[in-house]
Write an enzyme that holds these catalytic residues in place. Structure first.
Site, PDB file in Angstrom:
ATOM      1  N   CYS A   4      -4.248  23.905   0.581  1.00 19.44           N
ATOM      2  CA  CYS A   4      -4.817  22.971   1.561  1.00 19.44           C
ATOM      3  C   CYS A   4      -4.268  21.561   1.320  1.00 19.44           C
ATOM      4  O   CYS A   4      -4.371  21.019   0.216  1.00 19.44           O
ATOM      5  CB  CYS A   4      -6.341  22.989   1.433  1.00 19.44           C
ATOM      6  SG  CYS A   4      -7.136  21.678   2.363  1.00 19.44           S
ATOM      7  N   CYS A   7      -6.993  19.116   0.101  1.00 20.11           N
ATOM      8  CA  CYS A   7      -7.369  19.396  -1.296  1.00 20.11           C
ATOM      9  C   CYS A   7      -6.315  18.833  -2.242  1.00 20.11           C
ATOM     10  O   CYS A   7      -6.648  18.280  -3.302  1.00 20.11           O
ATOM     11  CB  CYS A   7      -7.547  20.892  -1.522  1.00 20.11           C
ATOM     12  SG  CYS A   7      -9.120  21.554  -0.933  1.00 20.11           S
ATOM     13  N   HIS A  46     -13.814  22.040  -0.430  1.00 21.06           N
ATOM     14  CA  HIS A  46     -13.116  22.562   0.739  1.00 21.06           C
ATOM     15  C   HIS A  46     -14.115  23.164   1.724  1.00 21.06           C
ATOM     16  O   HIS A  46     -14.715  24.202   1.457  1.00 21.06           O
ATOM     17  CB  HIS A  46     -12.068  23.606   0.340  1.00 21.06           C
ATOM     18  CG  HIS A  46     -11.282  24.078   1.516  1.00 21.06           C
ATOM     19  ND1 HIS A  46     -10.174  23.407   1.991  1.00 21.06           N
ATOM     20  CD2 HIS A  46     -11.473  25.123   2.362  1.00 21.06           C
ATOM     21  CE1 HIS A  46      -9.712  24.015   3.069  1.00 21.06           C
ATOM     22  NE2 HIS A  46     -10.485  25.071   3.308  1.00 21.06           N
ATOM     23  N   ASN A  86     -12.455  16.279  14.767  1.00 20.09           N
ATOM     24  CA  ASN A  86     -11.794  17.258  15.615  1.00 20.09           C
ATOM     25  C   ASN A  86     -12.034  18.637  15.015  1.00 20.09           C
ATOM     26  O   ASN A  86     -11.835  18.834  13.812  1.00 20.09           O
ATOM     27  CB  ASN A  86     -10.287  16.967  15.699  1.00 20.09           C
ATOM     28  CG  ASN A  86     -10.002  15.630  16.359  1.00 20.09           C
ATOM     29  OD1 ASN A  86     -10.735  15.219  17.239  1.00 20.09           O
ATOM     30  ND2 ASN A  86      -8.952  14.954  15.922  1.00 20.09           N
ATOM     31  N   GLY A  92      -8.402  19.760  18.728  1.00 15.64           N
ATOM     32  CA  GLY A  92      -7.249  19.023  18.207  1.00 15.64           C
ATOM     33  C   GLY A  92      -7.172  18.971  16.693  1.00 15.64           C
ATOM     34  O   GLY A  92      -6.481  18.120  16.139  1.00 15.64           O
ATOM     35  N   THR A  94      -5.788  19.702  13.227  1.00 17.94           N
ATOM     36  CA  THR A  94      -4.485  20.158  12.732  1.00 17.94           C
ATOM     37  C   THR A  94      -4.473  20.422  11.230  1.00 17.94           C
ATOM     38  O   THR A  94      -3.529  21.015  10.722  1.00 17.94           O
ATOM     39  CB  THR A  94      -3.373  19.124  13.054  1.00 17.94           C
ATOM     40  OG1 THR A  94      -3.684  17.886  12.411  1.00 17.94           O
ATOM     41  CG2 THR A  94      -3.230  18.905  14.556  1.00 17.94           C
ATOM     42  N   HIS A  99     -12.610  16.814   8.174  1.00 15.00           N
ATOM     43  CA  HIS A  99     -12.333  15.391   7.953  1.00 15.00           C
ATOM     44  C   HIS A  99     -12.854  14.601   9.132  1.00 15.00           C
ATOM     45  O   HIS A  99     -12.948  15.105  10.260  1.00 15.00           O
ATOM     46  CB  HIS A  99     -10.836  15.145   7.756  1.00 15.00           C
ATOM     47  CG  HIS A  99      -9.974  15.730   8.822  1.00 15.00           C
ATOM     48  ND1 HIS A  99      -9.623  17.064   8.824  1.00 15.00           N
ATOM     49  CD2 HIS A  99      -9.403  15.187   9.926  1.00 15.00           C
ATOM     50  CE1 HIS A  99      -8.863  17.309   9.881  1.00 15.00           C
ATOM     51  NE2 HIS A  99      -8.727  16.191  10.580  1.00 15.00           N
TER      52      HIS A  99
HETATM   53  P1  5GP Z   1      -6.681  16.183  12.886  1.00 12.24           P
HETATM   54  O1  5GP Z   1      -5.593  16.179  13.923  1.00 12.24           O
HETATM   55  O2  5GP Z   1      -6.706  17.498  12.113  1.00 12.24           O
HETATM   56  O3  5GP Z   1      -8.024  15.792  13.381  1.00 12.24           O
HETATM   57  O4  5GP Z   1      -6.296  15.045  11.858  1.00 12.24           O
HETATM   58  C1  5GP Z   1      -5.381  15.203  10.823  1.00 12.24           C
HETATM   59  C2  5GP Z   1      -4.931  13.826  10.464  1.00 12.24           C
HETATM   60  O5  5GP Z   1      -4.309  13.850   9.199  1.00 12.24           O
HETATM   61  C3  5GP Z   1      -3.899  13.238  11.448  1.00 12.24           C
HETATM   62  O6  5GP Z   1      -4.395  12.029  11.985  1.00 12.24           O
HETATM   63  C4  5GP Z   1      -2.654  13.038  10.590  1.00 12.24           C
HETATM   64  O7  5GP Z   1      -1.924  11.871  10.935  1.00 12.24           O
HETATM   65  C5  5GP Z   1      -3.215  12.988   9.194  1.00 12.24           C
HETATM   66  N1  5GP Z   1      -2.303  13.494   8.180  1.00 12.24           N
HETATM   67  C6  5GP Z   1      -1.612  14.661   8.228  1.00 12.24           C
HETATM   68  N2  5GP Z   1      -0.893  14.828   7.110  1.00 12.24           N
HETATM   69  C7  5GP Z   1      -1.130  13.724   6.342  1.00 12.24           C
HETATM   70  C8  5GP Z   1      -0.660  13.309   5.053  1.00 12.24           C
HETATM   71  O8  5GP Z   1       0.127  13.994   4.376  1.00 12.24           O
HETATM   72  N3  5GP Z   1      -1.117  12.130   4.568  1.00 12.24           N
HETATM   73  C9  5GP Z   1      -1.986  11.346   5.293  1.00 12.24           C
HETATM   74  N4  5GP Z   1      -2.366  10.200   4.732  1.00 12.24           N
HETATM   75  N5  5GP Z   1      -2.464  11.711   6.499  1.00 12.24           N
HETATM   76  C10 5GP Z   1      -2.032  12.878   7.019  1.00 12.24           C
HETATM   77 ZN    ZN Z   2      -9.165  21.726   1.335  1.00 10.17          ZN
END
Ligand code: 5GP
Ligand code: ZN
Length: 113
Positions: A4, A7, A46, A86, A92, A94, A99
Site C-alpha cells: 500500500c 502505508c 490500513h 473519495n 474517484g 485512486t 484518506h
Molecule cells: P484520491 O484520488 O485517491 O482521492 O487521492 C489520492 C491522492 O494522493 C491524489 O490527490 C494524489 O495526488 C496523491 N498522491 C498519489 N501518490 C502520491 C505520493 O506518492 N505522494 C504524495 N504526497 N501524494 C500522492
Molecule cells: Zn495502507
C-alpha cells in the site's frame, strides 16, 4: 499492508512532506495539489476505504477530524477549507488506503464536478 502506497509513506519508506503527525494520524502534502493548501490525512492503520469503517476502527476517523481542526488552527485556515473523502471508482478514489483531502486557500466551487 505490504503493497500500500500510503502505508509506505506512513512508514517513511516513501518520502513525503509532513504537515502533522500524532499517534493515530499522519498528514502530508499532496504530490499534485488541487489548491494552494492541499494535505492528505491518513489513519496509521490500513483501512481500505470509507466502506471499511466499523465500530472497531472508527476512532481513527474521529482522530482524523481532530487533526483537521489542529491543522486548520496551525496553518491559519480561518477563511475556510474543505475536507473530501473519495470512495471507490465513481468517487474517484485512486489509492486504496482511506484518506481525507484538506483543501484551502482558494474559493472551492460547490457542487464539485
Ligand atoms: P484520491 O484520488 O485517491 O482521492 O487521492 C489520492 C491522492 O494522493 C491524489 O490527490 C494524489 O495526488 C496523491 N498522491 C498519489 N501518490 C502520491 C505520493 O506518492 N505522494 C504524495 N504526497 N501524494 C500522492
Ligand atoms: Zn495502507
Amino acid at each position: 499492508m505490504a503493497d500500500c502506497l500510503f502505508c509506505k509513506i506512513i512508514a517513511g519508506e516513501i518520502p513525503s512532506t509532513k504537515i502533522y503527525e500524532d499517534e493515530w494520524v499522519y498528514a502530508f502534502a499532496d504530490i499534485d495539489p488541487q489548491a494552494p493548501f492541499h494535505a492528505i490525512i491518513v489513519p496509521k492503520i490500513h483501512i481500505a476505504s470509507a466502506e471499511e469503517i466499523t465500530a472497531d476502527n472508527s476512532g481513527y476517523i474521529a482522530k482524523i477530524f481532530e487533526a483537521v481542526a489542529k491543522i486548520a488552527a496551525k496553518e491559519n485556515l480561518a477563511d475556510g477549507f474543505r475536507v473530501v473523502n473519495n470512495c471507490g471508482k465513481d468517487g474517484g478514489q485512486t489509492v486504496g488506503h482511506i484518506h481525507f483531502h484538506l483543501l484551502a486557500r482558494r474559493y472551492l466551487q460547490w457542487p464539485p464536478g
